[in-house]
Design an enzyme around this catalytic site. Structure first.
Site, PDB file in Angstrom:
ATOM      1  N   ASP A  27       0.802  -1.224   0.000  1.00 14.07           N
ATOM      2  CA  ASP A  27       0.000   0.000   0.000  1.00 14.07           C
ATOM      3  C   ASP A  27       0.839   1.280   0.000  1.00 14.07           C
ATOM      4  O   ASP A  27       0.287   2.378   0.007  1.00 14.07           O
ATOM      5  CB  ASP A  27      -0.916   0.003   1.236  1.00 14.07           C
ATOM      6  CG  ASP A  27      -1.702  -1.289   1.345  1.00 14.07           C
ATOM      7  OD1 ASP A  27      -2.451  -1.598   0.407  1.00 14.07           O
ATOM      8  OD2 ASP A  27      -1.548  -1.996   2.359  1.00 14.07           O
ATOM      9  N   HIS A  53       3.382 -15.140  -1.641  1.00 11.40           N
ATOM     10  CA  HIS A  53       2.758 -13.823  -1.494  1.00 11.40           C
ATOM     11  C   HIS A  53       3.782 -12.758  -1.107  1.00 11.40           C
ATOM     12  O   HIS A  53       3.749 -11.634  -1.622  1.00 11.40           O
ATOM     13  CB  HIS A  53       1.642 -13.903  -0.443  1.00 11.40           C
ATOM     14  CG  HIS A  53       0.920 -12.621  -0.221  1.00 11.40           C
ATOM     15  ND1 HIS A  53       0.005 -12.123  -1.121  1.00 11.40           N
ATOM     16  CD2 HIS A  53       0.985 -11.725   0.795  1.00 11.40           C
ATOM     17  CE1 HIS A  53      -0.468 -10.972  -0.669  1.00 11.40           C
ATOM     18  NE2 HIS A  53       0.104 -10.712   0.495  1.00 11.40           N
TER      19      HIS A  53
END
Length: 135
Positions: free
Chosen positions: A46, A76
């Site tokens: 983010d 991930h």
């Protein structure tokens, strides 16, 4: 005049990023720079939007990213760091200001993450050196 740094700090693994943030801030002060802006984001992925905001506002000479991506059961962690790092580089080039990578990982355990808290200090030092050398 002191170099003004912006910090973008990931809240994910906050126990670790908190220590990184404190160490980065202390090192900035030691080197004569000032952390004038801080934005907190959920995770490393983010960061680009917050970095862009700090760069667009124009109140900082450089941005330091602080994050910690620990290895999980899937890949991930690798995807998160690769995409965040690529966009961080793009933003630095787009705005002609240093944006340094103080994100530890991928592929590390929690213990290894503890041993890499100094990544924040390294990122602060890189930001300051780049501001001085590119001026």
């Amino acid at each position: 005049m002191a170099i003004k740094l912006g910090f973008v700090v990931a809240e994910f693994n906050r126990d670790l990023t908190y220590m990184m943030e404190i160490e980065g801030e202390e090192h900035a002060k030691f080197l004569g720079a000032e952390v004038t802006e801080k934005l907190y984001v959920p995770g490393a992925y983010d960061m680009p939007l917050a970095i862009k905001k700090l760069l667009e506002d124009g109140n900082v000479d450089a941005v330091v990213t602080i994050g910690c991506v620990i290895e999980g059961a899937t890949q991930h962690d690798e995807i998160v760091v690769q995409h965040a790092a690529r966009k961080i580089i793009d933003l630095s080039l787009e705005y002609n200001k240093p944006v340094t990578l103080g994100i530890s990982g991928p592929g590390m355990s929690r213990l290894e993450a503890h041993q890499r808290i100094d990544y924040a200090r390294r990122a602060v030092e890189s930001a300051i050196k780049l501001v001085q050398r590119l001026a």
